[in-house]
Write a protein that holds these residues in place. Structure first.
Motif, PDB file in Angstrom:
ATOM      1  N   ASP A 120     -11.249 -57.925 -35.149  1.00 45.59           N
ATOM      2  CA  ASP A 120     -12.514 -57.967 -34.836  1.00 45.59           C
ATOM      3  C   ASP A 120     -13.183 -57.196 -33.547  1.00 45.59           C
ATOM      4  N   GLU A 121     -13.544 -56.382 -33.854  1.00 40.10           N
ATOM      5  CA  GLU A 121     -14.226 -55.240 -33.837  1.00 40.10           C
ATOM      6  C   GLU A 121     -15.348 -54.879 -35.241  1.00 40.10           C
ATOM      7  N   LEU A 122     -14.546 -55.086 -37.061  1.00 38.45           N
ATOM      8  CA  LEU A 122     -15.482 -55.177 -37.373  1.00 38.45           C
ATOM      9  C   LEU A 122     -16.420 -56.237 -38.000  1.00 38.45           C
ATOM     10  N   LYS A 123     -15.594 -57.641 -37.178  1.00 35.57           N
ATOM     11  CA  LYS A 123     -16.316 -58.737 -37.684  1.00 35.57           C
ATOM     12  C   LYS A 123     -17.741 -59.167 -37.123  1.00 35.57           C
ATOM     13  N   LYS A 124     -17.708 -57.585 -36.447  1.00 35.56           N
ATOM     14  CA  LYS A 124     -19.076 -57.924 -35.106  1.00 35.56           C
ATOM     15  C   LYS A 124     -20.281 -57.370 -36.063  1.00 35.56           C
ATOM     16  N   ASN A 125     -19.916 -56.727 -36.861  1.00 37.67           N
ATOM     17  CA  ASN A 125     -21.079 -56.881 -37.715  1.00 37.67           C
ATOM     18  C   ASN A 125     -21.576 -56.870 -38.669  1.00 37.67           C
ATOM     19  N   THR A 126     -22.748 -57.702 -38.404  1.00 34.63           N
ATOM     20  CA  THR A 126     -23.259 -58.957 -39.645  1.00 34.63           C
ATOM     21  C   THR A 126     -23.085 -59.140 -40.750  1.00 34.63           C
ATOM     22  N   GLY A 127     -23.176 -57.776 -41.332  1.00 34.23           N
ATOM     23  CA  GLY A 127     -23.516 -56.571 -42.696  1.00 34.23           C
ATOM     24  C   GLY A 127     -21.565 -56.339 -43.737  1.00 34.23           C
ATOM     25  N   TYR A 128     -20.800 -57.200 -42.953  1.00 33.72           N
ATOM     26  CA  TYR A 128     -19.119 -57.009 -43.105  1.00 33.72           C
ATOM     27  C   TYR A 128     -18.684 -58.268 -43.367  1.00 33.72           C
ATOM     28  N   ASP A 129     -18.365 -58.155 -44.687  1.00 29.90           N
ATOM     29  CA  ASP A 129     -17.834 -59.463 -44.734  1.00 29.90           C
ATOM     30  C   ASP A 129     -16.217 -59.110 -44.832  1.00 29.90           C
ATOM     31  N   VAL A 130     -15.417 -59.395 -43.902  1.00 32.35           N
ATOM     32  CA  VAL A 130     -13.777 -58.908 -43.885  1.00 32.35           C
ATOM     33  C   VAL A 130     -13.089 -60.199 -44.061  1.00 32.35           C
ATOM     34  N   LYS A 131     -12.125 -59.318 -44.531  1.00 38.28           N
ATOM     35  CA  LYS A 131     -10.936 -60.229 -45.217  1.00 38.28           C
ATOM     36  C   LYS A 131      -9.453 -59.659 -44.982  1.00 38.28           C
ATOM     37  N   VAL A 132      -9.032 -60.268 -44.774  1.00 44.64           N
ATOM     38  CA  VAL A 132      -7.249 -59.756 -44.451  1.00 44.64           C
ATOM     39  C   VAL A 132      -6.615 -60.562 -45.565  1.00 44.64           C
ATOM     40  N   VAL A 133      -5.825 -59.806 -46.622  1.00 48.76           N
ATOM     41  CA  VAL A 133      -4.704 -60.786 -47.284  1.00 48.76           C
ATOM     42  C   VAL A 133      -3.478 -59.604 -47.255  1.00 48.76           C
ATOM     43  N   VAL A 134      -2.620 -60.639 -47.766  1.00 50.51           N
ATOM     44  CA  VAL A 134      -1.116 -60.202 -47.415  1.00 50.51           C
ATOM     45  C   VAL A 134      -1.249 -60.566 -48.772  1.00 50.51           C
ATOM     46  N   TYR A 135      -0.400 -59.372 -49.832  1.00 52.78           N
ATOM     47  CA  TYR A 135      -0.196 -59.542 -51.404  1.00 52.78           C
ATOM     48  C   TYR A 135       1.340 -59.591 -51.388  1.00 52.78           C
ATOM     49  N   ASN A 136       1.573 -61.153 -51.472  1.00 57.44           N
ATOM     50  CA  ASN A 136       2.617 -61.157 -51.812  1.00 57.44           C
ATOM     51  C   ASN A 136       3.005 -62.203 -52.549  1.00 57.44           C
ATOM     52  N   LEU A 137       3.631 -62.165 -53.640  1.00 59.39           N
ATOM     53  CA  LEU A 137       3.515 -63.421 -54.573  1.00 59.39           C
ATOM     54  C   LEU A 137       4.331 -63.866 -54.097  1.00 59.39           C
ATOM     55  N   LYS A 138       4.558 -64.917 -52.778  1.00 62.95           N
ATOM     56  CA  LYS A 138       4.045 -66.238 -52.777  1.00 62.95           C
ATOM     57  C   LYS A 138       3.421 -66.857 -52.214  1.00 62.95           C
ATOM     58  N   GLU A 139       2.353 -65.923 -51.779  1.00 61.36           N
ATOM     59  CA  GLU A 139       0.881 -66.262 -51.200  1.00 61.36           C
ATOM     60  C   GLU A 139       0.434 -65.998 -52.679  1.00 61.36           C
ATOM     61  N   LEU A 140      -0.165 -64.495 -53.636  1.00 57.69           N
ATOM     62  CA  LEU A 140      -0.846 -65.470 -54.610  1.00 57.69           C
ATOM     63  C   LEU A 140      -0.374 -64.722 -56.020  1.00 57.69           C
ATOM     64  N   THR A 141      -0.774 -64.865 -56.902  1.00 57.24           N
ATOM     65  CA  THR A 141      -0.334 -64.282 -57.843  1.00 57.24           C
ATOM     66  C   THR A 141      -0.882 -62.862 -58.367  1.00 57.24           C
ATOM     67  N   PHE A 142      -0.430 -61.723 -59.372  1.00 61.32           N
ATOM     68  CA  PHE A 142      -0.740 -61.041 -59.246  1.00 61.32           C
ATOM     69  C   PHE A 142      -2.701 -60.510 -59.416  1.00 61.32           C
ATOM     70  N   VAL A 143      -2.427 -61.443 -60.540  1.00 63.73           N
ATOM     71  CA  VAL A 143      -4.411 -62.005 -60.828  1.00 63.73           C
ATOM     72  C   VAL A 143      -5.060 -62.064 -59.521  1.00 63.73           C
ATOM     73  N   GLN A 144      -4.672 -62.946 -59.027  1.00 60.54           N
ATOM     74  CA  GLN A 144      -5.084 -63.598 -57.833  1.00 60.54           C
ATOM     75  C   GLN A 144      -5.733 -61.781 -57.062  1.00 60.54           C
ATOM     76  N   GLN A 145      -4.420 -61.365 -56.944  1.00 61.12           N
ATOM     77  CA  GLN A 145      -4.490 -60.402 -55.868  1.00 61.12           C
ATOM     78  C   GLN A 145      -5.704 -59.417 -56.136  1.00 61.12           C
ATOM     79  N   LEU A 146      -5.667 -58.959 -57.751  1.00 65.32           N
ATOM     80  CA  LEU A 146      -6.041 -58.772 -58.270  1.00 65.32           C
ATOM     81  C   LEU A 146      -8.476 -58.532 -58.661  1.00 65.32           C
TER      82      LEU A 146
END
Length: 564
Positions: A423-449
């Motif tokens: 939340d603190e990072l997102k206060k900076n409008t120059g940052y596009d912040v993404k939180v990810v979970v690299y789990n094969l149930k969520e994303l294939t490995f190519v999608q992670q890359l």
């Protein structure tokens, strides 16, 4: 030093370290790149060696004779790699030149080389490692330090392997068996070998690399036992091919056809044979992929129309969380050795890949001179995988830095106040912040890359997921939120790849939570707990990383118009 798995850190072998150190301190600076010792192996004069005629820089104006109807078969390389490919394959360059459909004519006549080829000197190179501080304990000058790093972590490693490459089993005729290997049989090439796997019973053993019965491998060639003895000092399962290829039974067949007539299976495509590390851990499994690419470069063969055989004598399941990566190397499914149990197999054209745990190996067990960064080889590996998997770079983006925060979502090393930090990072409008979970149930490995490759700053706690840094863009920063007292692992991997690394320094501004005892030591350990971090210090470190990204010479933002 990238020598040990990141989950445990035993004491380094001092004798090996000192041997490497003494070798390199006297290396000096040379445009020819001084090579390192191979364990005091002496090769008798006149013994056949690896042929370098295919890798000598061609003389200007010399063109191979090519039929006018020949069409260029594109090897599907990263665009930056075609000049090197044409240097090594002048016939292909000539075909491209006359083929109106060849899309890579701009890569012709550049005489590009990586540095390990005969006739390639330092002035021919477009990139070389950078050392930002002289370390007198390793070298007498910063230039010598660069040379050492190049020999340890870059194409100099290949150059040193080639120095001692020689034939171990000498063919009796042009069509009979041959076997040639690098020192200590870390890498071998074979033609017309016969494997008798009739006595292989994979479901009766848990040994992945069980020694097979004497005489299971045979060939129509004469073994040089003196050289074999010198090349057989490294006998560990993941260290060499001594156990598999060190006892070839000599047979007489005369022709390839007669040799193959005794086989149930003939592997007529080029075949790479590999012994694999742990497929469930990205750090360890990518030792396999890096060494496969090393072997392809060594062999100067990039076709994906190849077989890959997983040398595994057991019937155990091999868990592979990163199996999509094989698509960067082969169009065909991986073949476990057990699939050929009970059969006699003829290997027509084989490469026994460099191995994941070789002493003084590549990636793992790799000594690294401090205060240097940027292996052209590792950058080429990253480019090759990203290109073959069809991953596109959509940045840098104007007015936005793309920040990826990897949520471990695991038993240990979670960030307790993660939401507060984000939340603190997102206060900076120059940052596009993404939180990810690299789990094969969520994303294939190519999608992670794809996410990783399109990150300008990648943030994570210590763990194998940080191996994703290999696929960050050149201008990116890897932020290991806490190294959990394993200071060198991902710092050295970042130096190898050539991306900037940062980590938490002010230990009084973090707190440990949910501490648990180390499963082996029985005492609390930095890797077996969760953490919380001071948000102001966290933002300061991210802002510092952002400044580095924006000042990088390759950080050239794309306009929206360019992207469209």
């Amino acid at each position: 030093m990238m020598a040990w798995p990141c989950s445990w850190c035993p004491v380094l072998f001092v004798t090996s370290y000192l041997a490497i150190l003494s070798t390199h301190i006297n290396a000096g600076v040379s445009d020819n790149f001084k090579t390192v010792d191979h364990g005091h192996i002496s090769i008798p004069e006149g013994l056949p060696r690896l042929q370098d005629t295919d890798s000598v820089l061609p003389e200007t104006g010399r063109q191979p004779s090519i039929p006018v109807t020949a069409k260029f078969k594109d090897p599907n390389l990263h665009p930056e790699h075609y000049p090197y490919y044409f240097t090594h394959h002048p016939e292909e360059a000539a075909i491209c030149r006359q083929d109106d459909d060849c899309l890579h004519k701009d890569a012709l006549d550049k005489r590009a080389c990586w540095g390990y080829e005969v006739g390639c000197y330092r002035q021919n190179l477009t990139a070389y490692p950078h050392c930002f501080k002289h370390n007198p304990g390793w070298a007498r000058s910063i230039e010598a330090q660069q040379d050492i790093f190049w020999n340890q972590t870059d194409f100099g490693y290949l150059k040193n392997m080639r120095e001692g490459h020689t034939q171990l089993c000498i063919p009796k005729t042009q069509q009979s068996t041959s076997l040639d290997c690098s020192p200590q049989m870390h890498f071998c090439r074979a033609r017309n070998l016969v494997f008798n796997l009739t006595q292989l019973h994979p479901h009766s053993t848990y040994q992945r690399y069980k020694a097979l019965a004497s005489g299971y491998v045979s060939g129509d060639c004469s073994m040089n036992h003196d050289i074999l003895e010198q090349y057989s000092q490294h006998k560990g399962d993941l260290q060499s091919w001594v156990k598999e290829l060190g006892n070839i039974s000599e047979i007489s067949t005369g022709t390839r056809e007669k040799l193959q007539s005794q086989c149930d299976v003939v592997l007529d495509k080029p075949t790479f044979l590999m012994k694999l590390d742990a497929g469930v851990n990205m750090y360890h499994h990518f030792c396999d992929f890096v060494n496969l690419y090393l072997s392809q470069v060594y062999n100067q063969s990039y076709s994906s129309d190849i077989h890959i055989i997983m040398w595994d004598t057991s019937g155990m399941f091999y868990g592979d969380f990163f199996s999509e990566t094989w698509q960067a190397f082969s169009d065909h499914p991986i073949i476990p050795l057990r699939d050929m149990a009970g059969k006699t197999v003829c290997l027509q054209d084989g490469v026994f890949s460099t191995l994941p745990r070789m002493p003084r190996g590549f990636f793992y067990n790799m000594p690294m001179v401090p205060d240097c960064s940027g292996s052209s080889f590792m950058r080429a590996f990253s480019q090759h995988v990203v290109h073959r998997l069809g991953i596109i770079q959509h940045g840098p983006v104007r007015d936005k830095l793309r920040i990826t925060f990897l949520d471990r979502n695991s038993s240990f090393r979670n960030v307790i106040n993660q939401k507060e930090l984000i939340d603190e990072l997102k206060k900076n409008t120059g940052y596009d912040v993404k939180v990810v979970v690299y789990n094969l149930k969520e994303l294939t490995f190519v999608q992670q890359l794809k996410i990783t490759h399109n990150s300008d700053i990648f943030i994570s706690m210590h763990g194998a997921g940080l191996t994703h840094l290999l696929f960050l863009p050149d201008w990116a920063v890897i932020f290991e939120l806490s190294n959990c007292e394993d200071e060198r692992c991902y710092l050295d991997l970042a130096r190898l790849r050539g991306v900037h690394y940062t980590t938490w320094q002010k230990q009084h501004l973090l707190q440990k939570h949910n501490e648990a005892p180390h499963p082996s030591l029985g005492t609390p350990h930095a890797k077996f707990c969760d953490y919380s971090f001071n948000k102001e210090e966290f933002v300061r470190l991210v802002d510092e990383a952002a400044q580095h990204v924006r000042s990088h010479p390759k950080f050239i933002p794309k306009n929206i118009h360019d992207e469209l």
